[in-house]
Design a protein around this motif. Structure first.
Motif, PDB file in Angstrom:
ATOM      1  N   LEU A  42       0.931  -1.164   0.083  1.00  0.00           N
ATOM      2  CA  LEU A  42       0.023   0.103   0.037  1.00  0.00           C
ATOM      3  C   LEU A  42       0.949   1.210  -0.094  1.00  0.00           C
ATOM      4  CD1 LEU A  42      -2.763  -1.120   2.668  1.00  0.00           C
ATOM      5  CD2 LEU A  42      -3.204  -0.489   0.241  1.00  0.00           C
ATOM      6  N   PRO A  43       0.390   2.282  -0.570  1.00  0.00           N
ATOM      7  CA  PRO A  43       1.198   3.619  -0.505  1.00  0.00           C
ATOM      8  C   PRO A  43       1.984   3.844   0.980  1.00  0.00           C
ATOM      9  CG  PRO A  43      -0.678   3.995  -1.865  1.00  0.00           C
ATOM     10  CD  PRO A  43      -0.957   2.594  -1.027  1.00  0.00           C
ATOM     11  N   GLU A  44       2.988   4.125   0.918  1.00  0.00           N
ATOM     12  CA  GLU A  44       3.979   4.354   2.073  1.00  0.00           C
ATOM     13  C   GLU A  44       3.346   5.337   3.159  1.00  0.00           C
ATOM     14  OE1 GLU A  44       7.236   7.520   1.003  1.00  0.00           O
ATOM     15  OE2 GLU A  44       7.578   5.561  -0.221  1.00  0.00           O
ATOM     16  N   HIS A  45       3.617   5.192   4.443  1.00  0.00           N
ATOM     17  CA  HIS A  45       3.181   6.149   5.169  1.00  0.00           C
ATOM     18  C   HIS A  45       1.776   6.559   5.225  1.00  0.00           C
ATOM     19  CE1 HIS A  45       6.955   6.642   7.329  1.00  0.00           C
ATOM     20  NE2 HIS A  45       7.659   6.917   6.359  1.00  0.00           N
ATOM     21  N   THR A  46       0.845   5.760   4.787  1.00  0.00           N
ATOM     22  CA  THR A  46      -0.521   6.128   4.873  1.00  0.00           C
ATOM     23  C   THR A  46      -1.102   5.272   6.065  1.00  0.00           C
ATOM     24  OG1 THR A  46      -1.186   4.054   3.353  1.00  0.00           O
ATOM     25  CG2 THR A  46      -0.985   6.551   2.712  1.00  0.00           C
ATOM     26  N   LEU A  47      -2.120   5.507   6.766  1.00  0.00           N
ATOM     27  CA  LEU A  47      -2.728   4.637   7.940  1.00  0.00           C
ATOM     28  C   LEU A  47      -3.089   3.395   7.569  1.00  0.00           C
ATOM     29  CD1 LEU A  47      -4.671   7.273   9.857  1.00  0.00           C
ATOM     30  CD2 LEU A  47      -2.447   6.382  10.338  1.00  0.00           C
ATOM     31  N   PRO A  48      -3.682   2.966   6.159  1.00  0.00           N
ATOM     32  CA  PRO A  48      -3.711   1.806   5.736  1.00  0.00           C
ATOM     33  C   PRO A  48      -2.462   1.081   5.841  1.00  0.00           C
ATOM     34  CG  PRO A  48      -5.186   3.051   4.533  1.00  0.00           C
ATOM     35  CD  PRO A  48      -4.307   4.199   5.419  1.00  0.00           C
ATOM     36  N   ALA A  49      -1.755   1.536   5.221  1.00  0.00           N
ATOM     37  CA  ALA A  49      -0.406   0.764   5.154  1.00  0.00           C
ATOM     38  C   ALA A  49       0.026   0.367   6.667  1.00  0.00           C
ATOM     39  CB  ALA A  49       0.764   1.593   4.326  1.00  0.00           C
ATOM     40  N   LYS A  50       0.176   1.254   7.416  1.00  0.00           N
ATOM     41  CA  LYS A  50       0.532   1.152   8.943  1.00  0.00           C
ATOM     42  C   LYS A  50      -0.619  -0.121   9.445  1.00  0.00           C
ATOM     43  CE  LYS A  50       3.711   3.935   8.388  1.00  0.00           C
ATOM     44  NZ  LYS A  50       3.929   5.166   9.229  1.00  0.00           N
ATOM     45  N   THR A  51      -1.959   0.236   9.212  1.00  0.00           N
ATOM     46  CA  THR A  51      -2.940  -1.077   9.916  1.00  0.00           C
ATOM     47  C   THR A  51      -2.624  -2.371   9.163  1.00  0.00           C
ATOM     48  OG1 THR A  51      -4.296   0.596   9.883  1.00  0.00           O
ATOM     49  CG2 THR A  51      -5.095  -1.529  10.187  1.00  0.00           C
ATOM     50  N   MET A  52      -2.228  -2.505   7.939  1.00  0.00           N
ATOM     51  CA  MET A  52      -1.752  -3.626   7.418  1.00  0.00           C
ATOM     52  C   MET A  52      -0.535  -4.291   7.957  1.00  0.00           C
ATOM     53  SD  MET A  52      -1.407  -4.533   3.321  1.00  0.00           S
ATOM     54  CE  MET A  52      -1.402  -6.361   2.626  1.00  0.00           C
ATOM     55  N   ALA A  53       0.459  -3.556   8.261  1.00  0.00           N
ATOM     56  CA  ALA A  53       1.842  -3.800   8.593  1.00  0.00           C
ATOM     57  C   ALA A  53       1.450  -4.427  10.371  1.00  0.00           C
ATOM     58  CB  ALA A  53       2.925  -2.860   8.782  1.00  0.00           C
ATOM     59  N   TYR A  54       0.631  -3.652  10.891  1.00  0.00           N
ATOM     60  CA  TYR A  54       0.155  -4.267  12.362  1.00  0.00           C
ATOM     61  C   TYR A  54      -0.356  -5.438  12.160  1.00  0.00           C
ATOM     62  CZ  TYR A  54      -1.615  -3.923  17.098  1.00  0.00           C
ATOM     63  OH  TYR A  54      -1.673  -3.996  18.485  1.00  0.00           O
ATOM     64  N   ALA A  55      -1.205  -5.595  11.335  1.00  0.00           N
ATOM     65  CA  ALA A  55      -1.809  -7.053  11.294  1.00  0.00           C
ATOM     66  C   ALA A  55      -0.916  -8.115  10.750  1.00  0.00           C
ATOM     67  CB  ALA A  55      -3.060  -6.957  10.148  1.00  0.00           C
TER      68      ALA A  55
END
Length: 328
Positions: A42-55
């Motif tokens: 997902l595009p870097e440093h977006t909240l969706p990218a952070k949520t995905m990395a968390y999961a």
């Protein structure tokens, strides 16, 4: 004979007879740092990218930090905007004489109007990584450090996990020239959200050695500090770094420097030298779609984590590193 001696003799006898009892050597903990989130997907440093990395099970999520005009810490990799947003379309008259659009020239409310995309070349409008998330699709926005911390802490509460943050102070000299003390602003926010010392799940990083030293000495931070490295000549400064930092963040090519004639990989002394000074080593950047001379991502990870013995990896693909560590 004591009961303890009987047990030892029995185990020894069984071991000799069956050869099944083996004492496993514990592996040193290796950490996975989601580089700009799950930025391979997902595009870097977006909240969706952070949520995905968390999961995906990353141990830490990275936040690059740049200040807005009204002193809001924005999570974005560069002090410029035109390589990941549509700023040139929405605010075409706001570029400086060098034809760059600077985060610091926009208020937080203005920055939130921008659309974020996969990283691209503004001259050609082509994606830097063409096989990643398609350009111009879906909807992504910039956000503040506070918003990201609240997301991560909220997920920690709802999942029962304790995933950490890994903020980077970007270009402190530039900010000081613009009249802003980015380190002081960021440290105040980290303290407000409970990140105060090495026991807290926060690692603070910076390429600027003078600034990181200032963070430790003048600003009195007790956080775990990592000195980022980019150039070979910095390798002679490890002892200096160890006076204020707890770890180093070198480029992976400073560690894996080539191949021998027999096909084995050449490993520099950087990691061993750092470990002798009690410095952790978190290397960047591990990309499954940018392997160089490695035959597979697993080969790269094996050489770095086990042959070179680094302590952690910055990766665009946290799921792949977590999977690799779980099977090794």
């Amino acid at each position: 004979m004591s009961k303890f001696s009987v047990v030892i003799l029995t185990l020894t006898f069984i071991g000799c007879q069956t050869n099944e009892i083996k004492i496993a050597q514990p592996k040193a903990e290796k950490i996975v740092i989601a580089h700009r989130g799950a930025s391979g997907y997902l595009p870097e440093h977006t909240l969706p990218a952070k949520t995905m990395a968390y999961a995906m099970g990353a141990d830490f999520l990275e936040q690059d930090i740049v200040l807005s005009k009204d002193n809001v810490p924005i999570v974005i990799h560069d002090i410029h905007l035109e390589t990941v947003t549509d700023v040139a379309i929405q605010f075409s008259n706001r570029k400086r004489e060098d034809n760059r659009y600077y985060v610091i020239d926009f208020t937080f409310e203005e920055l939130k109007q921008l659309n974020v995309s996969e990283r691209f070349d503004p001259l050609t409008n082509k994606a830097i990584y063409p096989n990643r998330f398609p350009l111009g699709k879906s909807s992504f926005k910039l956000h503040s450090l506070q918003e990201e911390i609240e997301l991560i802490q909220g997920l920690n509460k709802s999942t029962g996990k304790n995933i950490g943050i890994y903020p980077e102070i970007k270009d402190p000299v530039f900010h000081l020239k613009e009249g802003k003390d980015i380190s002081k602003i960021v440290l105040n926010i980290l303290t407000k959200y409970g990140y105060k010392n090495k026991k807290d799940r926060c690692i603070l990083q910076c390429f600027d050695a003078n600034e990181l030293k200032r963070i430790r000495t003048e600003l009195k931070s007790e956080l775990f500090l990592v000195q980022l490295m980019e150039f070979k000549e910095e390798e002679t400064r490890l002892e200096e770094f160890s006076k204020y930092a707890d770890g180093i963040g070198p480029w992976i090519q400073q560690i894996i420097i080539g191949k021998n004639k027999d096909g084995t990989w050449q490993i520099s002394n950087l990691v061993s030298n750092a470990h002798q000074l009690h410095l952790k080593v978190h290397a960047y950047t591990f990309r499954a779609d940018q392997l160089g001379d490695f035959s597979s991502f697993d080969e790269l990870l094996n050489v770095a984590l086990y042959e070179a013995n680094i302590d952690g990896v910055f990766t665009d693909f946290p799921d792949k590193v977590v999977k690799f560590l779980n099977k090794n």
